[in-house]
Design an enzyme around this catalytic site. Structure first.
Site, mmCIF file in Angstrom:
data_model
loop_
_atom_site.group_PDB
_atom_site.id
_atom_site.type_symbol
_atom_site.label_atom_id
_atom_site.label_comp_id
_atom_site.label_asym_id
_atom_site.label_seq_id
_atom_site.Cartn_x
_atom_site.Cartn_y
_atom_site.Cartn_z
ATOM 1 C CB THR B 23 33.400 13.577 18.469
ATOM 2 O OG1 THR B 23 33.141 12.281 17.924
ATOM 3 C CG2 THR B 23 32.089 14.283 18.773
ATOM 4 C CB CYS B 29 26.119 9.726 16.765
ATOM 5 S SG CYS B 29 26.397 8.253 15.770
ATOM 6 C CG HIS B 46 30.609 9.885 18.452
ATOM 7 N ND1 HIS B 46 31.115 10.634 17.425
ATOM 8 C CD2 HIS B 46 29.532 9.245 17.938
ATOM 9 C CE1 HIS B 46 30.378 10.454 16.329
ATOM 10 N NE2 HIS B 46 29.398 9.603 16.625
#
Lengths: 206, 160
Positions: B23, B29, B46
């Site tokens: 990711t 995040c 994610h």
């Protein structure tokens, strides 16, 4: 309350028009600052899902410089200017007479020139919007970051991510010294502000 | 390293025995790696926000709490055992230092706290973490070994 993905054609056209006027004003301000003619292509205003927006801007891992300003007042939101390397070099060559090949070479002086340019483009854009819609908007001091595009773009996304899966991007090309360089702006009002804005502009279809 | 499986924002992918989950560009995040070492089942999430308060709950993977719970459910469906699943997390940085406002800067911190809380509630052991700071991270997670790796701008890769 309407979110970005629920706007009709008239509402979208109005937002595109704002994008056009705002970036036009930003180009004029940039001309004055750089002391050369800066022209601008007709901007492309797009409303995209997060992952799509990041791909459109050039992929998540590419390094970029971001200038971010928060909007308060009758409208709340975030505006972000994404300064990719071609744009950075257009600015640095005009102001400081130098160019870079890597973002590592940005020292304090170069960074503050970029912050200033970002701040001016964002402020002129917001001023245009504010007088068109006759609303008061205040801007915070700009913040600056150099890092992966994906992470920089998720800042406005995360701020209003609980309200919408979509984000508005304004993309255009600045033309200066025979160079054509892309410039990307993200305008993210919260959902209430988006509706208020469309209402003030007289196009909200409730 | 050829068979990369890309996990987008507010997304989750599973891989078993082989495959590299990846990711990109975690800013505020958080990327959560969940792994059952016995059956070599790996899940990478994610998440973008801490707690899911949406009415429709259309995108569980956008949030720490529903993302972790839904992933655990799917892993258990594939034969993973809750007691064996371990976690590694990365992300939760503060990308911009904006003066004079609250939520903008600390979404990363709130994400980290929500992930910690949810893992604790679900009795999942947190093995390693690389969180906070001001730098974006790309997270790779190898399903064959359970090993994770972090790539950042201007820094050496971290294996953990």
């Amino acid at each position: 309350m309407k979110t970005f993905d629920e706007l009709n054609i008239l509402e979208l056209d109005t937002i595109r028009e704002i994008g056009s006027i705002g970036t036009g004003n930003a180009a004029t301000a940039l001309s004055n600052m750089l002391g050369c003619e800066v022209r601008i292509d007709v901007p492309e205003v797009r409303i995209m899902e997060y992952n799509e927006a990041i791909d459109w801007i050039g992929g998540p891992e590419a390094i970029t410089a971001g200038v971010l300003v928060r909007i308060n007042g009758e409208v709340n939101g975030i505006m972000l200017a994404v300064q990719q390397i071609e744009f950075v070099n257009m600015i640095l060559s005009r102001i400081l007479g130098k160019e870079i090949t890597n973002y590592d070479e940005l020292k304090e002086l170069e960074s503050s020139a970029l912050v200033e340019v970002g701040n001016i483009t964002i402020s002129t854009f917001i001023n245009a919007l504010s007088s068109l819609a006759d609303i008061t908007m205040h801007l915070t001091v700009p913040a600056f970051a150099v890092d992966m595009q994906g992470a920089i773009l998720t800042v406005p996304m995360a701020e209003f991510g609980g309200q919408s899966d979509y984000i508005m991007t304004i993309g255009s090309n600045f033309i200066c010294d025979h160079r054509v360089v892309p410039y990307r702006l993200l305008l993210s009002p919260d959902v209430r502000s988006l509706n208020f804005l469309l209402k003030k502009l007289g196009v909200l279809d409730e | 390293m050829n068979d990369k499986i890309v996990v987008g924002i507010a997304d989750m992918k599973l891989a078993q025995r082989q495959g590299m989950l990846i990711t990109y560009a975690l800013g505020s995040c958080v990327g959560i790696c969940l792994y059952d070492p016995v059956i070599k089942l790996a899940g990478l999430i994610h998440i973008m926000l801490p707690l899911n308060m949406e009415t429709g709950r259309k995108s569980p993977m956008k949030y720490a709490d529903t993302g972790i719970r839904e992933t655990l459910r799917q892993m258990e469906q594939k034969g993973a055992s809750r007691s064996r699943i371990v976690a590694k997390i990365a992300g939760g940085a503060r990308m911009f230092d904006v003066p004079g406002n609250g939520s903008l800067g600390n979404i990363g911190q709130r994400n980290i706290e929500a992930v910690h809380m949810t893992l604790k509630r679900e009795n999942i052991k947190l093995l390693r973490e690389d969180v906070g700071g001001t730098v974006a991270r790309t997270l790779l997670f190898d399903a064959s070994s359970g090993q994770a790796c972090i790539r950042s701008y201007g820094k050496a890769e971290v294996i953990f």
